[in-house]
Design a protein around this motif. Sequence first.
Motif, short mmCIF file in Angstrom:
data_model
loop_
_atom_site.label_atom_id
_atom_site.label_comp_id
_atom_site.label_asym_id
_atom_site.label_seq_id
_atom_site.Cartn_x
_atom_site.Cartn_y
_atom_site.Cartn_z
N GLU A 1 0.83 -1.20 0.03
CA GLU A 1 0.06 -0.02 0.07
C GLU A 1 0.87 1.16 -0.11
O GLU A 1 1.67 1.55 0.93
N LEU A 2 0.55 2.12 -0.85
CA LEU A 2 1.38 3.46 -1.18
C LEU A 2 0.71 4.46 -0.21
O LEU A 2 -0.42 4.82 -0.65
N LEU A 3 1.24 5.19 0.45
CA LEU A 3 0.82 6.47 1.35
C LEU A 3 1.86 7.33 1.21
O LEU A 3 3.08 7.38 0.97
N MET A 4 1.34 8.88 1.34
CA MET A 4 2.21 10.01 1.01
C MET A 4 2.06 10.48 2.62
O MET A 4 1.06 10.97 3.31
N LEU A 5 3.44 10.89 3.43
CA LEU A 5 3.54 11.54 4.60
C LEU A 5 3.79 13.07 4.30
O LEU A 5 4.15 13.48 3.24
N GLY A 6 3.52 13.64 5.23
CA GLY A 6 3.60 15.06 5.38
C GLY A 6 3.40 15.78 6.63
O GLY A 6 2.71 15.27 7.51
N SER A 7 4.22 16.93 6.92
CA SER A 7 4.10 17.64 8.16
C SER A 7 3.73 19.17 7.65
O SER A 7 3.80 19.84 8.70
N SER A 8 3.39 19.24 6.39
CA SER A 8 3.00 20.64 6.03
C SER A 8 1.84 20.14 5.02
O SER A 8 1.54 19.07 4.67
N GLY A 9 1.34 21.50 4.33
CA GLY A 9 0.38 21.01 3.36
C GLY A 9 0.90 20.52 2.06
O GLY A 9 -0.03 19.93 1.35
N TRP A 10 2.08 20.37 1.78
CA TRP A 10 2.71 20.05 0.48
C TRP A 10 2.29 18.40 0.39
O TRP A 10 2.05 18.05 -0.69
N SER B 1 0.09 16.52 1.93
CA SER B 1 -1.47 16.30 1.67
C SER B 1 -1.85 16.73 0.32
O SER B 1 -2.63 16.05 -0.41
N SER B 2 -1.33 17.78 -0.25
CA SER B 2 -1.76 18.16 -1.67
C SER B 2 -1.31 17.41 -2.64
O SER B 2 -2.05 17.01 -3.68
N PHE B 3 -0.14 16.96 -2.48
CA PHE B 3 0.43 15.99 -3.43
C PHE B 3 -0.39 14.46 -3.28
O PHE B 3 -0.77 13.92 -4.39
N ALA B 4 -0.64 14.15 -2.18
CA ALA B 4 -1.82 12.89 -2.35
C ALA B 4 -2.74 13.08 -2.90
O ALA B 4 -3.52 12.21 -3.58
N ALA B 5 -3.47 14.39 -2.66
CA ALA B 5 -4.77 14.61 -3.19
C ALA B 5 -4.91 14.75 -4.65
O ALA B 5 -5.75 14.05 -5.19
N ALA B 6 -3.82 15.26 -5.33
CA ALA B 6 -3.75 15.38 -6.58
C ALA B 6 -3.30 13.90 -7.33
O ALA B 6 -3.71 13.71 -8.53
N ASN B 7 -2.91 12.90 -6.40
CA ASN B 7 -2.51 11.67 -7.27
C ASN B 7 -3.57 10.26 -6.62
O ASN B 7 -3.00 9.36 -6.80
N GLY B 8 -4.59 10.97 -5.99
CA GLY B 8 -5.17 9.71 -5.39
C GLY B 8 -4.77 8.81 -4.31
O GLY B 8 -5.09 7.55 -4.43
N MET B 9 -4.01 9.40 -3.55
CA MET B 9 -3.37 8.77 -2.60
C MET B 9 -3.80 8.90 -1.22
O MET B 9 -4.26 9.86 -0.83
N THR B 10 -3.63 7.89 -0.18
CA THR B 10 -4.15 8.31 1.07
C THR B 10 -2.87 9.00 1.69
O THR B 10 -1.84 9.09 1.38
N THR B 11 -3.24 10.18 2.48
CA THR B 11 -2.39 11.04 3.19
C THR B 11 -2.22 10.79 4.86
O THR B 11 -3.09 10.19 5.28
N VAL B 12 -1.08 10.73 5.00
CA VAL B 12 -0.68 10.67 6.61
C VAL B 12 0.06 11.80 7.15
O VAL B 12 1.17 12.34 6.63
N PHE B 13 -0.71 12.53 8.04
CA PHE B 13 -0.35 14.08 8.47
C PHE B 13 0.46 13.67 9.77
O PHE B 13 -0.11 13.16 10.73
N ALA B 14 1.66 14.21 10.04
CA ALA B 14 2.41 14.29 11.14
C ALA B 14 2.04 15.29 12.25
O ALA B 14 2.77 16.23 12.44
N HIS B 15 0.78 15.13 12.84
CA HIS B 15 0.62 16.02 13.93
C HIS B 15 1.54 16.27 14.81
O HIS B 15 1.36 17.33 15.43
N HIS B 16 2.36 15.20 15.10
CA HIS B 16 3.17 15.12 16.31
C HIS B 16 4.13 16.15 15.99
O HIS B 16 4.99 16.64 16.78
N ILE C 1 -5.08 9.51 7.75
CA ILE C 1 -4.41 9.09 8.72
C ILE C 1 -3.78 10.08 9.44
O ILE C 1 -2.86 10.97 8.72
N ILE C 2 -3.70 10.34 10.74
CA ILE C 2 -3.14 11.55 11.57
C ILE C 2 -2.15 10.75 12.61
O ILE C 2 -2.83 9.80 13.32
N SER C 3 -1.06 11.13 12.59
CA SER C 3 -0.02 10.54 13.73
C SER C 3 -0.06 11.43 15.05
O SER C 3 0.19 12.79 14.71
#
Length: 340
Positions: free
Chosen positions: A172-181, A183-198, A227-229
């Motif tokens: 399973e391919l997911l996109m990580l991030g701790s900024s909007g970049w 999540s924006s990349f994930a949205a444009a490519n139909g991916m699950t996004t994982v945001f580093a709230h920590h 998904i939010i960490s």
Amino acid sequence: MSTSRGRPLSLLDFVDVPQGLTAQDAIRRSVRTAQAADRLGYSRYWISEHHSFAGLASSSPEILIAHLAGLTERIRVGAAGIMLPNHSPLKVAEWFRTLEMLHPRRIDLGLGRAPGTDQLTAFALRRSREALTADDFPQQAAELIAFLSDRWPADHPFRSVLATPLVDTSPELLMLGSSGWGSSFAAANGMTTVFAHHMSPGLAVDALRAYRRDFRPGPLGDTPRVIISVLALATDDDDVAADFRAGWALQRQRIGRGDTRRPSSAEIREFRLSEEFRRIEPTLAGRVYAGPPASVAAGLTALADEAGADEVTLVAPTPDLEARLRSLELLAAEFALPGR
């Protein structure tokens, strides 16, 4: 009113090496934690990628994933993430196809855009100034996706290159991030996004709402998934909760000073009693969730609801392994995880 019950929980492990322990001790701690999470019904167990950190043993997540997946039964095991700029897309595809061959339908490949280290170490990893300064993550990601799917444009020079072994399933391919970049990349490519709230608690909610608004279905997914960490430890012991908050604050402070060691329990307790920590502690509200299980579960649920998160990944770096294992049990009960 939302309830905690039914929302999947997962874990992110930095493979901490607290002062006084060895890297081998850290791996044994991770094995115990992964096996407990597997038994309790957690969905995923992820390893981070960090380099030149004296207090972490996670420089090679692809190797640790194989080790942990082989010692667990059902939990998905993966990377959160593989820092793609440090590697060639072909090599990442080969690593994760091999892992998928060994453990079908249990492997996650979370992608990160940062180096996971300082600039000098990043240069040592990549071995060229051009690679260090290149901003070509979208191209790298497109190549990785093509290697994993065996779908290339007809005129692409890598069209005849195979990422082997050839397997019937895919990680399973997911996109990580701790900024909007990210999540924006994930949205444009139909991916699950994982945001580093920590890492960036103040940016999480807006970035994830934008992700759902801008999501475009594609070959990697037809519905948005978030998904939010979050830093979280459930305990009925006030001292354990305070130690957890102080431990995170001390770790962040040390990293800021260039000290990559992880503190021992004794160092954390000394820091917790300091005037410095008393000044810092109020800033941890809304960032670190530590305390009674019902309270922690309610806080995580409220955050997940506000951010539109389908799943919560717990981040619990602490030298107190028994406290971490007990927290897994308490939160599994609060969220009614399907124990195995």
